[in-house]
Design an enzyme around this catalytic site. Structure first.
Site, PDB file in Angstrom:
ATOM      1  N   ARG A   1     -20.831  53.261  13.115  1.00 46.48           N
ATOM      2  CA  ARG A   1     -21.364  53.498  13.618  1.00 46.48           C
ATOM      3  C   ARG A   1     -20.370  54.360  14.838  1.00 46.48           C
ATOM      4  NH1 ARG A   1     -24.942  48.857  16.032  1.00 46.48           N
ATOM      5  NH2 ARG A   1     -25.559  48.007  13.918  1.00 46.48           N
TER       6      ARG A   1
ATOM      7  N   ARG B   1     -25.680  48.192  25.163  1.00 43.39           N
ATOM      8  CA  ARG B   1     -24.830  48.782  24.151  1.00 43.39           C
ATOM      9  C   ARG B   1     -25.645  49.711  24.042  1.00 43.39           C
ATOM     10  NH1 ARG B   1     -28.486  43.530  21.746  1.00 43.39           N
ATOM     11  NH2 ARG B   1     -28.936  44.571  20.451  1.00 43.39           N
TER      12      ARG B   1
ATOM     13  N   ARG C   1     -31.403  36.086  21.180  1.00 43.15           N
ATOM     14  CA  ARG C   1     -30.151  36.610  20.117  1.00 43.15           C
ATOM     15  C   ARG C   1     -29.178  37.065  21.688  1.00 43.15           C
ATOM     16  NH1 ARG C   1     -30.220  41.403  16.438  1.00 43.15           N
ATOM     17  NH2 ARG C   1     -29.184  41.890  18.296  1.00 43.15           N
TER      18      ARG C   1
ATOM     19  N   LYS D   1     -34.147  49.250  13.102  1.00 39.44           N
ATOM     20  CA  LYS D   1     -34.070  49.439  12.232  1.00 39.44           C
ATOM     21  C   LYS D   1     -33.811  48.344  11.072  1.00 39.44           C
ATOM     22  CE  LYS D   1     -29.909  50.339  13.883  1.00 39.44           C
ATOM     23  NZ  LYS D   1     -29.799  49.818  15.296  1.00 39.44           N
TER      24      LYS D   1
ATOM     25  N   ARG E   1     -37.161  41.107  22.492  1.00 41.55           N
ATOM     26  CA  ARG E   1     -36.604  39.770  21.371  1.00 41.55           C
ATOM     27  C   ARG E   1     -36.125  38.539  21.358  1.00 41.55           C
ATOM     28  NH1 ARG E   1     -33.509  43.410  17.552  1.00 41.55           N
ATOM     29  NH2 ARG E   1     -31.692  43.340  18.833  1.00 41.55           N
TER      30      ARG E   1
HETATM   31  P1  ADP Z   1     -28.124  46.500  17.581  1.00 40.84           P
HETATM   32  O1  ADP Z   1     -28.680  48.018  16.213  1.00 40.84           O
HETATM   33  O2  ADP Z   1     -29.550  46.033  17.476  1.00 40.84           O
HETATM   34  O3  ADP Z   1     -26.930  46.842  18.673  1.00 40.84           O
HETATM   35  P2  ADP Z   1     -27.233  44.657  15.100  1.00 40.84           P
HETATM   36  O4  ADP Z   1     -27.490  43.707  15.021  1.00 40.84           O
HETATM   37  O5  ADP Z   1     -26.982  45.848  14.265  1.00 40.84           O
HETATM   38  O6  ADP Z   1     -27.741  45.222  16.400  1.00 40.84           O
HETATM   39  O7  ADP Z   1     -25.609  44.347  15.767  1.00 40.84           O
HETATM   40  C1  ADP Z   1     -25.566  43.706  16.816  1.00 40.84           C
HETATM   41  C2  ADP Z   1     -23.447  43.720  17.297  1.00 40.84           C
HETATM   42  O8  ADP Z   1     -23.395  43.546  15.907  1.00 40.84           O
HETATM   43  C3  ADP Z   1     -23.543  44.935  18.044  1.00 40.84           C
HETATM   44  O9  ADP Z   1     -23.585  44.918  19.584  1.00 40.84           O
HETATM   45  C4  ADP Z   1     -22.102  45.168  17.267  1.00 40.84           C
HETATM   46  O10 ADP Z   1     -20.826  44.309  17.855  1.00 40.84           O
HETATM   47  C5  ADP Z   1     -21.831  44.406  15.930  1.00 40.84           C
HETATM   48  N1  ADP Z   1     -21.602  45.344  14.724  1.00 40.84           N
HETATM   49  C6  ADP Z   1     -22.823  46.046  13.883  1.00 40.84           C
HETATM   50  N2  ADP Z   1     -22.558  46.702  13.243  1.00 40.84           N
HETATM   51  C7  ADP Z   1     -20.996  47.231  13.559  1.00 40.84           C
HETATM   52  C8  ADP Z   1     -20.254  48.606  13.358  1.00 40.84           C
HETATM   53  N3  ADP Z   1     -20.641  49.379  12.761  1.00 40.84           N
HETATM   54  N4  ADP Z   1     -18.993  48.750  14.704  1.00 40.84           N
HETATM   55  C9  ADP Z   1     -18.979  47.463  14.766  1.00 40.84           C
HETATM   56  N5  ADP Z   1     -19.711  46.575  15.698  1.00 40.84           N
HETATM   57  C10 ADP Z   1     -20.927  45.943  14.862  1.00 40.84           C
END
Ligand code: ADP
Length: 187
Positions: A88, A144, A133, A13, A127
């Site tokens: 989400r 996740r 990370r 994404k 990654r």
């Molecule tokens: P990925 O899609 O690879 O899990 P992101 O960089 O989009 O990674 O998000 C990393 C973390 O940030 C998520 O695992 C969560 O803890 C938090 N996060 C991101 N977006 C949201 C959201 N919309 N609601 C709640 N937590 C979020």
């Protein structure tokens, strides 16, 4: 154009969102990026978010919704935006509807990036080796993916019912996926 990009962790994404937003000349809003920059700046929001992120859990809706509400009030989103990683949860979908309805707007397109799970785990492990990370350990990766299946995958049905969902394969080279997405938004 107001677009939401969805897909499991590791679907690509972030990578695709940047080029798609550039192509369309709209703002790219990644909640993950906003959280990560707050974590590295050690802000109050960052300290709170870090606990959840490191465990592979979602940051509470109240916190995330408030942050997105502020971001969507900024002037650069007036010509449209690409949301990457939001909404989400069901509660986040509802909040986004409220924010947009106040602007007399709605989500025009939801793009689902589809990938197979083995491929996703492989990418995330890779990654973690490259970027280190803190939420990319194998145990957290698994969590996740579970959280995505439980809380986020059901949103696809809701957007499908609204007639705004389009699915695009996220498998293959980055360039191939980019081309698929470019064609989708051009059509
Ligand atoms: P990925 O899609 O690879 O899990 P992101 O960089 O989009 O990674 O998000 C990393 C973390 O940030 C998520 O695992 C969560 O803890 C938090 N996060 C991101 N977006 C949201 C959201 N919309 N609601 C709640 N937590 C979020």
């Amino acid at each position: 154009m107001r677009i939401v990009l969805m897909g499991p962790p590791g679907a690509g994404k972030g990578t695709q969102a940047v080029s798609l937003a550039n192509q369309l000349g709209i703002a790219h809003i990644s909640t993950g990026d906003i959280f990560r920059s707050n974590v590295s700046d050690k802000t109050e929001l960052g300290l709170l978010a870090k606990k959840y992120m490191d465990a592979g859990e979602y940051v509470p809706d109240s916190v995330t919704n408030e942050m997105v509400k502020h971001r969507l009030a900024e002037p650069d989103v007036q010509h449209g935006f690409l949301l990457d990683g939001y909404p989400r949860t069901v509660a986040q979908v509802a909040e986004l509807d409220v924010i947009l309805s106040k602007l007399g707007a709605q989500v025009d397109l939801v793009i689902e990036l589809t990938v197979d799970i083995d491929e996703v785990v492989k990418r995330l492990v890779q990654r973690s080796l490259q970027q280190g990370r803190s939420d990319d350990s194998e145990e957290v990766i698994r969590r996740r993916l579970e959280v995505y299946q439980e809380q986020t995958a059901p949103l696809l049905a809701a957007y499908r019912a609204r007639g705004v969902l389009k699915s695009v394969s996220g498998m293959g080279e980055i360039e191939q996926v980019r081309e698929r997405l470019a064609q989708l938004v051009a059509s």
